[in-house]
Design a protein around this motif. Structure first.
Motif, PDB file in Angstrom:
ATOM      1  N   ALA A  17      -7.739  -3.649  -0.729  1.00  0.00           N
ATOM      2  CA  ALA A  17      -8.775  -3.129  -1.623  1.00  0.00           C
ATOM      3  C   ALA A  17      -9.840  -2.353  -0.862  1.00  0.00           C
ATOM      4  O   ALA A  17     -10.530  -1.519  -1.442  1.00  0.00           O
ATOM      5  CB  ALA A  17      -9.415  -4.262  -2.411  1.00  0.00           C
ATOM      6  N   GLY A  18      -9.985  -2.637   0.426  1.00  0.00           N
ATOM      7  CA  GLY A  18     -10.997  -1.957   1.220  1.00  0.00           C
ATOM      8  C   GLY A  18     -12.149  -2.859   1.629  1.00  0.00           C
ATOM      9  O   GLY A  18     -13.198  -2.388   2.054  1.00  0.00           O
ATOM     10  N   LYS A  19     -11.927  -4.159   1.526  1.00  0.00           N
ATOM     11  CA  LYS A  19     -12.963  -5.129   1.876  1.00  0.00           C
ATOM     12  C   LYS A  19     -13.384  -5.008   3.339  1.00  0.00           C
ATOM     13  O   LYS A  19     -14.573  -4.980   3.670  1.00  0.00           O
ATOM     14  CB  LYS A  19     -12.435  -6.524   1.560  1.00  0.00           C
ATOM     15  N   THR A  20     -12.390  -4.917   4.235  1.00  0.00           N
ATOM     16  CA  THR A  20     -12.687  -4.807   5.662  1.00  0.00           C
ATOM     17  C   THR A  20     -13.357  -3.477   5.980  1.00  0.00           C
ATOM     18  O   THR A  20     -14.272  -3.418   6.811  1.00  0.00           O
ATOM     19  CB  THR A  20     -11.397  -4.963   6.487  1.00  0.00           C
ATOM     20  N   THR A  21     -12.954  -2.419   5.302  1.00  0.00           N
ATOM     21  CA  THR A  21     -13.593  -1.118   5.498  1.00  0.00           C
ATOM     22  C   THR A  21     -15.058  -1.190   5.088  1.00  0.00           C
ATOM     23  O   THR A  21     -15.944  -0.669   5.779  1.00  0.00           O
ATOM     24  CB  THR A  21     -12.868  -0.041   4.670  1.00  0.00           C
ATOM     25  N   LEU A  22     -15.331  -1.845   3.970  1.00  0.00           N
ATOM     26  CA  LEU A  22     -16.715  -2.004   3.521  1.00  0.00           C
ATOM     27  C   LEU A  22     -17.508  -2.821   4.533  1.00  0.00           C
ATOM     28  O   LEU A  22     -18.653  -2.481   4.870  1.00  0.00           O
ATOM     29  CB  LEU A  22     -16.737  -2.666   2.142  1.00  0.00           C
TER      30      LEU A  22
END
Length: 349
Positions: A17-22
């Motif tokens: 989902a992009g949690k680590t990117t966030l």
């Protein structure tokens, strides 16, 4: 005096989902804010120091004032205690939910913590706009996680058409109720939506930093602060506690955070009340008025799509209009429900 509490933000979202990117974006954007991160699996955290953490139980410094530790669910409370120590001098703690536990369990653990140095900072649920329908099919629990979120970040909004994004928003809002919903590209949200950013001495607010230059803004319309508004409210007259609670209980969709000080006048002349609200969470902290300080109510409201003029009008309606408008003797009961009990008070549960 009230102890300065550290907000604990729970960050959740399914793989991809992009949690680590966030999370990486928040760490890069720290700029003087000391962030404690608790993760179960470092995954693709883009910080070189993370690779030397080794195993569960390790704690590493990220070189920018931030700390990171690897924990399993049974150690959560123990490491909250470690990170919240005054010696760590942290401003915020972020818990990555993936691999640790169900997000609602993490939220419950934070709310149940007896550590007086921390306060719940909200549940942030990250969803992938491009894979949202497929994710709901593979992970039906998505429909159970969204209703308890305080903030939903619809990530990868640039990878879908306007119609598809509108459909995702409609479904998310239907599931998430009053949670604030914001779009993001590459996980870029303004950290000040989650916590108060500390501006180092010498940095001019709004000035482009070296991080902005290095990492860019992902296009001319990608400024993350455009997703939310900050409204400052002030009242010279004391507020009626019942009317303020009615305002807080019915706070509009899109209003995510409230912080500041409240003057209840004759209802409690000795104390001013610090207020902290995030999503559905609300808490008041009474403390004696600082000597010589003007008695004012000063609030900052942060959210997406809020009506600033309407909010100011609602706050004005909470003001007391002279002796004939005195609050009733039981007016503070609603406020006191949200005051954290001290250790000396008996447990009535």
């Amino acid at each position: 005096m009230t102890t300065q509490q550290i907000p604990v933000v729970v960050l959740a979202g399914f793989l991809g989902a992009g949690k680590t990117t966030l999370l990486n974006h928040v760490l890069r954007s720290a700029r003087g804010t000391r962030i404690g991160v608790m993760v179960n699996d470092f995954g693709d955290i883009g910080i070189d120091a993370m690779t030397v953490a080794g195993q569960v139980g390790s704690t590493v410094s990220l070189g920018n004032g931030c700390l990171c530790c690897a924990v399993d669910a049974s150690e959560l409370d123990e490491y909250l205690e470690v990170l919240a120590r005054p010696a760590s001098r942290l401003d915020v703690i972020v818990i990555e939910a993936s691999g640790l536990a169900e997000p609602q369990e993490l939220v419950r653990m934070v709310l149940a913590s007896e550590n007086e140095r921390i306060v719940y900072g909200g549940l942030v649920q990250v969803v992938d706009a491009a894979e949202f329908s497929a994710t709901r099919q593979r992970h039906p629990e998505t429909d159970r996680h969204l209703p308890i979120a305080d903030l939903v970040v619809v990530n990868k909004a640039d990878r879908v058409s306007e119609d598809e994004l509108r459909d995702v928003h409609e479904t998310v809002r239907g599931l998430a109720g009053k949670a604030v919903v914001v779009d993001a590209r590459h996980g870029r949200i303004d950290p000040e939506l989650l916590f108060d950013r500390v501006v180092p001495e010498g940095e001019i607010e709004g000035q482009m930093s070296i991080e902005d230059i290095l990492y860019g803004e992902d296009g001319p319309h990608a400024h993350p602060h455009a997703e939310y508004e900050t409204v400052s409210l002030a009242a010279a007259a004391p507020l009626d506690p019942r009317r303020l609670m009615a305002f807080l209980d019915s706070r509009p969709e899109g209003l995510y955070r409230i912080k500041g000080f409240v003057d209840f006048g004759a209802a409690d002349p000795a104390n001013r009340y610090t207020v902290h609200a995030v999503g559905r969470f609300l808490r008041f902290y009474p403390e004696p008025w600082p000597e010589g300080e003007e008695r004012l109510t000063q609030l900052v409201l942060i959210g997406s799509g809020v009506d600033a003029a309407g909010l100011r009008k609602e706050l004005a309606s909470c003001e007391l209009n002279g002796p004939q408008d005195a609050p009733d003797e039981h007016g503070m009961w609603g406020v006191l429900r949200y005051v954290q009990r001290t250790e000396e008070e008996p447990d009535e549960s």
